[in-house]
Design a protein around this motif. Structure first.
Motif, mmCIF file in Angstrom:
data_model
loop_
_atom_site.group_PDB
_atom_site.id
_atom_site.type_symbol
_atom_site.label_atom_id
_atom_site.label_comp_id
_atom_site.label_asym_id
_atom_site.label_seq_id
_atom_site.Cartn_x
_atom_site.Cartn_y
_atom_site.Cartn_z
ATOM 1 N N UNK A 300 0.830 -1.205 0.000
ATOM 2 C CA UNK A 300 0.000 0.000 0.000
ATOM 3 C C UNK A 300 0.869 1.261 0.000
ATOM 4 N N UNK A 301 1.897 1.253 0.835
ATOM 5 C CA UNK A 301 2.788 2.408 0.867
ATOM 6 C C UNK A 301 3.507 2.582 -0.465
ATOM 7 N N UNK A 339 13.096 8.641 0.649
ATOM 8 C CA UNK A 339 11.848 8.446 1.387
ATOM 9 C C UNK A 339 11.375 6.997 1.275
ATOM 10 N N UNK A 340 11.461 6.431 0.082
ATOM 11 C CA UNK A 340 11.005 5.043 -0.103
ATOM 12 C C UNK A 340 11.908 4.066 0.638
ATOM 13 N N UNK A 341 13.220 4.233 0.498
ATOM 14 C CA UNK A 341 14.139 3.213 1.011
ATOM 15 C C UNK A 341 14.524 3.420 2.473
ATOM 16 N N UNK A 347 12.142 -2.025 -0.442
ATOM 17 C CA UNK A 347 13.357 -2.423 -1.158
ATOM 18 C C UNK A 347 13.633 -1.495 -2.346
ATOM 19 N N UNK A 348 14.902 -1.168 -2.507
ATOM 20 C CA UNK A 348 15.304 -0.228 -3.545
ATOM 21 C C UNK A 348 14.983 -0.734 -4.938
ATOM 22 N N UNK A 349 15.001 -2.055 -5.139
ATOM 23 C CA UNK A 349 14.735 -2.590 -6.485
ATOM 24 C C UNK A 349 13.351 -2.192 -6.983
#
Length: 439
Positions: A300-301, A339-341, A347-349
């Motif tokens: 969801x995020x 922000x994501x990682x 996960x960065x991928x």
């Protein structure tokens, strides 16, 4: 005896400073410029890149026709179609620009093996970078793992001379050239098509370079991180497709007012290419492994991040710029990736793949190398550094212009409210609450 030569264009869609094209012409025989539309590649590519490609091929054909030959277009497997074309014109050699991705390396290996059986010579040439990957190596290993020592070696290196565009190019007789790809090809690819994508082709790219050198470069050091300003070159897609030679860009900029930080960015591009050449698994595997327990699965995020609905305005602005333009300001790329990682710990991928699905300038070495740098799994010497999006917003978008440009729900707000990721009485009801609480 003078033989024909094939020039296999891949992501070097230009006639200026093109070592492979010049080498083919130097043989004195007919030159067959070839581009193969490989459906397997096109279906995996970003729709924005396919659209740019279609425009770049049309421009390349015009440039080659001005020089007496034509761009031959084939559809199918690149290796099979290249050798078929070589056989049709009795070519003794195939020339192409060297590249660094695992796919490009495998394609070159297949081409060499197949050509060896037919007696055709395959020659790879520089052109995708300023300094070829592998040309600079530290005493302690096969490639530079840290940018600063690479930068010192890169600055001191002897760069090859720029090559002018060729004059007349003799064409093979009676060679069917094929039609330029139309909407059927342009509609291939993944991801949404950006409504404001940069136009492709060497002609447009060279005009962008001229304007940048004349009126943008001098202010680059002061404006490059200003999110709301047009303070960057806008040449990234042109470099990714080789519509501009990175060597020409670096040579023409070097020494001019404001050029130091800009040329350093070109060196970063070379740095990522030499890392990827040594570590072809860059898009999938950690360059420097991180504890797997760090990562969380939060679909969801992740979907909210992709859509620019995180409730953190500076992050949402960057993600929506990507959707609208097929491009994102470099500072915004750092903020959204961090922000994501680092905040959401996704996960960065996943983030890198999403970027690659939309970026017109999506380059394997640059995109995945930069994502690993931000995620702390790549070439950053401070893998645990933090990047607070609120502080980044206040520093690099102090007037809130960037956020208001891309997040229309917040267009009526002024700083500091435009950068505030929490519920407030004057926050528009259609803008989501933040995914996480930030200080």
């Amino acid at each position: 005896m003078v033989h024909a030569a094939v020039v296999l264009f891949t992501r070097d869609l230009r006639v200026h400073d093109h070592p492979a094209l010049r080498a083919a012409a130097a043989g004195g025989g007919p030159v067959l410029p070839l581009f193969v539309l490989d459906p397997a590649i096109l279906r995996r590519a970003a729709r924005n890149r396919v659209g740019y490609l279609v425009e770049a091929l049309a421009d390349l054909r015009r440039a080659l026709r001005d020089r007496g030959c034509d761009l031959v277009l084939r559809e199918g497997d690149t290796v099979a179609e290249t050798l078929r074309a070589a056989e049709e014109v009795r070519a003794a050699s195939v020339h192409l620009s060297a590249d660094v991705s695992a796919f490009a390396a495998a394609r070159s290996a297949r081409l060499r093996a197949a050509a060896r059986r037919t007696g055709v010579e395959v020659r790879e040439h520089p052109g995708a970078t300023v300094v070829p990957p592998g040309a600079l190596t530290p005493a302690s290993g096969d490639h530079y793992r840290v940018f600063t020592p690479y930068w010192r070696a890169w600055e001191a290196a002897d760069w090859r001379a720029l090559l002018p565009a060729p004059g007349r190019l003799p064409a093979p007789p009676r060679m069917p050239v094929g039609r330029l790809p139309g909407r059927r090809i342009a509609d291939l690819g993944r991801g949404a098509a950006a409504s404001e994508r940069v136009r492709g082709g060497e002609s447009a790219a060279r005009e962008r370079l001229r304007r940048w050198l004349e009126s943008g470069l001098a202010a680059y050091p002061e404006r490059c991180d200003d999110l709301a300003a047009a303070g960057t070159s806008g040449l990234s897609a042109d470099l990714r497709f080789g519509c501009l030679s990175p060597l020409e860009v670096a040579r023409r900029a070097r020494g001019a007012a404001g050029s130091g930080p800009f040329v350093r960015q070109i060196a970063w591009r070379d740095f990522h290419h030499q890392v990827t050449a040594a570590f072809p698994e860059m898009p999938r595997r950690d360059y420097r492994p991180r504890d797997p327990a760090w990562w969380r699965d939060d679909d969801d995020a992740f979907e909210a991040w992709c859509a620019g609905r995180t409730g953190v305005p500076i992050v949402d602005a960057g993600m929506r710029q990507l959707l609208r333009e097929g491009f994102m300001h470099n500072r915004a790329r750092l903020i959204t990736a961090a922000f994501l990682t680092r905040t959401l710990r996704v996960r960065w991928q996943r983030g890198a793949d999403h970027f690659h699905t939309l970026l017109t300038d999506g380059d394997v070495a640059d995109n995945y190398g930069n994502w690993q740098w931000v995620a702390g799994t790549g070439n950053d010497t401070r893998p645990n550094r933090t990047m607070n999006p609120l502080r980044q917003a206040r520093r690099f978008d102090p007037r809130g212009e960037y956020v208001r440009r891309y997040v229309p729900e917040l267009a009526g707000l002024r700083p500091p409210l435009v950068h505030t990721p929490w519920r407030a009485p004057d926050r528009p009801a259609d803008y989501p609450p933040p995914l996480v609480v930030l200080d």
